[in-house]
Design a protein around this motif. Structure first.
Motif, mmCIF file in Angstrom:
data_model
loop_
_atom_site.group_PDB
_atom_site.id
_atom_site.type_symbol
_atom_site.label_atom_id
_atom_site.label_comp_id
_atom_site.label_asym_id
_atom_site.label_seq_id
_atom_site.Cartn_x
_atom_site.Cartn_y
_atom_site.Cartn_z
ATOM 1 N N GLY A 31 28.411 36.493 57.932
ATOM 2 C CA GLY A 31 26.985 36.524 58.265
ATOM 3 C C GLY A 31 26.548 37.731 59.061
ATOM 4 N N GLY A 32 25.720 37.468 60.075
ATOM 5 C CA GLY A 32 25.043 38.535 60.794
ATOM 6 C C GLY A 32 25.965 39.524 61.481
ATOM 7 N N ARG A 35 27.211 41.848 58.700
ATOM 8 C CA ARG A 35 26.084 42.638 58.183
ATOM 9 C C ARG A 35 25.643 43.695 59.188
ATOM 10 N NH1 ARG A 35 21.911 38.813 58.603
ATOM 11 N NH2 ARG A 35 21.695 39.691 60.687
ATOM 12 N N ARG A 118 24.593 30.468 50.130
ATOM 13 C CA ARG A 118 23.828 31.211 51.124
ATOM 14 C C ARG A 118 22.583 31.816 50.491
ATOM 15 N NH1 ARG A 118 26.693 32.015 55.984
ATOM 16 N NH2 ARG A 118 28.732 31.004 55.856
ATOM 17 N N ASN A 123 23.831 38.445 53.480
ATOM 18 C CA ASN A 123 24.298 37.442 54.433
ATOM 19 C C ASN A 123 25.561 36.744 53.950
ATOM 20 O OD1 ASN A 123 22.174 37.966 56.151
ATOM 21 N ND2 ASN A 123 20.884 36.343 55.327
#
Length: 391
Positions: A31-32, A35, A118, A123
């Motif tokens: 995820g974040g 990224r 997702r 993401n």
């Protein structure tokens, strides 16, 4: 294969202890954190994915002396409490059923199966905690490099699974995107009406996240063009969208930090009852409601006496009003409202009987004191003499 660049957070000792407890081959950063690290941005939250069930995650952490909290155990999420920042660990999942607001999930064993549920390709990036090699099942790295926000698979299907993904798309487009994705915008336009089925709290939270970004003005115009903004904030017309753009330009001119509530105020007519109604609908906090109503009462005369405005309405509301009126709020920097150096008892000592007249006299002196720029006590006492002499 793309690798995650080494960053300070990947070298955390407490994180290494957690990975050792879970097993590097059974854990991925996701995820974040992945990224944003690829973009060289600061990392605030770290999420991990694992095929292990929550009970095993808890047991392994306990054996390693790591405390956990079952923050979302029904959906497979356990939070590891670490000295340098907590980490969420979520079991791989697959959707069993969805209704656009909530999903029924089952645990999965394959990374790609988890990735496929997702929202956006950017993401769905998984990084091995030791080799830092990234598993990219849907072209998220290329999309990130191209500044492209793209739904995984069919955009309409993703939105039907969770209607909030419409608003998330516009937020991520504002953060990471360049050109608009035609398929995504068409799907958002077609399914915009589904946003009415969401809880107002979720909508309000997502709007605040969008408005807190550096410059969401172009996105707001696009949302209006597609009919999305009309579904979540019908009070926002073309005039209000223009006001937001002007506000952001003013914020830049006077080095004011982005503020979601101030910008939400820009998207509403300057009418306090409207601000109060929107606040109630979006389930905003009491302080947020009061702030929006205060800002909605702005008047062009506010710019004439910024300190007087701040005295009566508070520094925060005064700053918001000035910026919305395209005025410099610099006079409010490091300013604290003074206290009137006069008490009602002193007026009684001058021979006035206790009662409403004392309060009215005090208010009149205060009004003159504010108008003169908060002079010292000697001048205040002269003002009191003048008010008493005038009867």
């Amino acid at each position: 294969m793309t690798k995650l660049p080494e960053a300070d957070w990947t070298k955390r000792e407490d994180l290494a202890q957690l990975i050792a407890a879970l097993g590097a081959d059974h854990t991925r950063y996701v995820g974040g954190a992945v990224r944003d690290s690829l973009l060289g941005k600061d990392i605030h939250d770290i999420d991990c994915a694992t095929p292990m069930h929550p009970a095993e995650v808890i047991d392994r952490c306990k054996e390693a002396g790591i405390r956990t909290v079952p923050t979302g155990i029904d959906h497979g999420t356990v939070t590891a409490i670490l000295p340098q920042g907590n980490v969420e660990i979520t079991t791989l999942r697959r959707d069993v059923s969805t209704d656009g607001r909530r999903a029924t999930v089952a645990f999965a064993t394959e990374w790609k199966e988890d990735a496929s549920r997702r929202d956006f390709t950017i993401n769905a990036l998984y990084a091995h905690p030791e080799t830092l090699e990234i598993d990219d099942f849907f072209g998220g790295v290329a999309d990130l490099e191209a500044g492209r926000v793209r739904f995984i698979g069919d955009a309409r299907e993703r939105i039907r699974e969770d209607h909030l993904r419409i608003l998330r798309y516009f937020r991520f487009q504002t953060r990471f995107g360049g050109d608009w994705d035609d398929e995504a915008t068409a799907a958002c336009q077609e399914l915009a009406s589904t946003l009415k089925g969401l809880s107002r709290e979720r909508v309000g939270w997502e709007l605040q996240n969008l408005l807190a970004l550096p410059d969401p003005s172009a996105t707001v115009f696009k949302m209006r063009e597609l009919g999305v903004m009309q579904e979540v904030l019908p009070e926002c017309g073309q005039r209000e969208a223009d006001t937001l753009a002007q506000l952001i330009a003013t914020e830049h001119a006077y080095a004011a930090e982005p503020d979601a509530m101030r910008r939400l105020a820009a998207l509403l007519p300057a009418v306090p009852p409207v601000a109060e109604a929107v606040s109630a609908r979006l389930r905003l906090s009491r302080s947020q409601r009061e702030r929006l109503a205060c800002v909605a009462a702005r008047d062009t005369r506010d710019v004439e006496a910024p300190l007087a405005l701040a005295y009566y309405e508070g520094v925060e509301c005064a700053r918001d009003r000035l910026l919305l009126l395209r005025a410099d709020p610099g006079a409010l920097d490091n300013w604290t409202a003074p206290q009137l150096p006069l008490k009602g008892g002193e007026i009684v000592e001058r021979g006035m009987a206790k009662g409403p007249q004392v309060a009215r006299t005090l208010q009149e002196v205060e009004r003159r004191w504010v108008e003169e720029g908060f002079p010292e006590r000697e001048r205040v006492m002269a003002m009191l003499d003048d008010v008493l002499a005038a009867g």
